[in-house]
Design a protein around this motif. Sequence first.
Motif, PDB file in Angstrom:
ATOM      1  N   ALA A   1      26.780  74.548   7.025  1.00 50.22           N
ATOM      2  CA  ALA A   1      26.907  74.931   8.377  1.00 50.22           C
ATOM      3  C   ALA A   1      28.600  74.943   8.845  1.00 50.22           C
ATOM      4  O   ALA A   1      28.629  75.936   9.831  1.00 50.22           O
ATOM      5  CB  ALA A   1      26.359  73.808   9.370  1.00 50.22           C
TER       6      ALA A   1
ATOM      7  N   LYS B   1      24.311  82.120  10.344  1.00 48.90           N
ATOM      8  CA  LYS B   1      24.159  80.862  11.358  1.00 48.90           C
ATOM      9  C   LYS B   1      22.570  80.658  11.373  1.00 48.90           C
ATOM     10  O   LYS B   1      22.252  79.455  11.482  1.00 48.90           O
ATOM     11  CB  LYS B   1      24.884  81.199  12.637  1.00 48.90           C
ATOM     12  CG  LYS B   1      26.383  80.798  12.474  1.00 48.90           C
ATOM     13  CD  LYS B   1      27.133  81.213  13.847  1.00 48.90           C
ATOM     14  CE  LYS B   1      28.541  80.853  13.643  1.00 48.90           C
ATOM     15  NZ  LYS B   1      29.504  81.576  14.560  1.00 48.90           N
TER      16      LYS B   1
ATOM     17  N   GLU C   1      20.870  77.388  10.281  1.00 48.79           N
ATOM     18  CA  GLU C   1      20.002  76.341  11.558  1.00 48.79           C
ATOM     19  C   GLU C   1      18.736  76.364  11.029  1.00 48.79           C
ATOM     20  O   GLU C   1      18.226  75.161  11.141  1.00 48.79           O
ATOM     21  CB  GLU C   1      20.082  76.955  12.850  1.00 48.79           C
ATOM     22  CG  GLU C   1      20.000  75.978  13.934  1.00 48.79           C
ATOM     23  CD  GLU C   1      19.784  76.531  15.292  1.00 48.79           C
ATOM     24  OE1 GLU C   1      20.172  77.683  15.495  1.00 48.79           O
ATOM     25  OE2 GLU C   1      18.952  75.962  16.107  1.00 48.79           O
TER      26      GLU C   1
END
Length: 328
Positions: free
Chosen positions: A69, A78, A82
Motif C-alpha cells: 500500500a 493502487k 486495495e
Amino acid sequence: MLTQKLDAPSPTYYIGKGKIGELIGLKEQTQYDTVIFDDELSPRQQRNLEEALGVKVIDRSALILHIFARKARTHEGKLQVELAQHQYLLPRLIGQWRHLERLGGGIGTRGPGEAQLETDRRLIYKRINLLQHKIESVRQHRALYRRRRKETGTPIVALVGYTNAGKSTLFNTLSKASVDVEDRLFSTLDPVTRRLALPTGQQFLITDTVGFIHKLPPSIIAAFRATLEELDEADLLLHIVDITHKNAANQCLTVEKILSELNLKNKPKITVFNKLDLALSSEAELKALTAIPYFEEEILLPNEGIVLISAAKGWGMDELLNKIAHHL
Ligand SMILES: Nc1nc2c(ncn2[C@@H]2O[C@H](COP(=O)(O)OP(=O)(O)OP(=O)(O)O)[C@@H](O)[C@H]2O)c(=O)[nH]1
Ligand SMILES: [Mg+2]
C-alpha cells in the motif's frame, strides 16, 4: 525475534501457552507495542493474541499488504492493492464488532454488532465488486496493448525474481533508465517496459515487474493478476538471484514455485546470479570464474543458461546480452 517449534500451530493462539507467557514477560522489558507473526494468522488466532497480549498483532500477509500500500504509485497498482486489502479484511471483520455484541440485543432483535457487521460486509462486497470491475478494464486494456506489441514482432524479455534481488538495478543498467531502486522490499509494483537493442542490432522489449516473496498472500497473487499477466507474453524470463543472500537457494525455490503456479514453468529462462561485486573484486575475476570448463553443469541447472553479473557495476552485461541473443 522469538521462534517456537511445534508439531502444528495452535488453532487458538498460533503459539503455545508458554510462549505467550514469555511474550508477556518481554513486554515489561522492551515496551513493545506491536507483535508481527511471520505467517498468516486465522482471524480467531489474531483476535485471541491481541486480547492476551494487549497490543496490536499483525500477520505476515497484513505486513506485506501494508508495504504494498505504501509503494503503490500508479492507478492500477493502487486498485490492486486495495482489492487485496479488502479481500484480506473480509473474513476478519467479525472480530472488529464483537465488543458491540456484548451490549446485547433483546430476544428476537439483533445485537448492534451483528447489524453493523452486515452493513460493513455489504459495503466491502460492493467495493470489491467495483475494484474487480475496474481492474478488469485495466486487464483488457493491457491485453490489447500486449497484442499490438506482439504484432510488431518485437520479442519480450521479462525480469523475475525474489524481491530485492536487483531486477530494477539491472533494468536501469541495461536501459539507462531510472526506475526506483531501493534496499527494501517491493520497491517495484508496477511493470515498466523499455526497448533495447542487442549487439546484433536485434531489438527486444525488457519488462521490470513486482518481485516475489516466500508465502506471498494468495489475495495478492489474485489482485495482481493483471500485472503478472504481463509475464505470459514474455518470450524469455531472466530469473535474477541475489546470490550473496544467505537464503539465496530458498529464494530461488520460492521463485520457481510461484512461476509454476503462474503456469510459466516452461518459459525459456536464463538464471542470472547478481551482486557478484560483493564476492569478487573485479569483472576480470568474474570472467575467469565463468570461463571454468563445465561451469554451468557444476551448478546443476540443466537446460538453462547461467550468467554471473553485477547489475550495480555493470559487470557481465556483454555475456548476458549474448545469452539473450542466443535465446531469442
Ligand atoms: N552490491 C550490489 N548491490 C546491488 C546490485 N544490484 C542491486 N543491488 C542493490 O540491491 C537492492 C535492491 O535492488 P533493486 O534493483 O531495487 O531490487 P528489485 O529486485 O528491483 O527489488 P523489488 O522491486 O523490491 O522487487 C538495492 O539496494 C540495490 O542497490 C549489485 O549488483 N551489487
Ligand atoms: Mg524493483
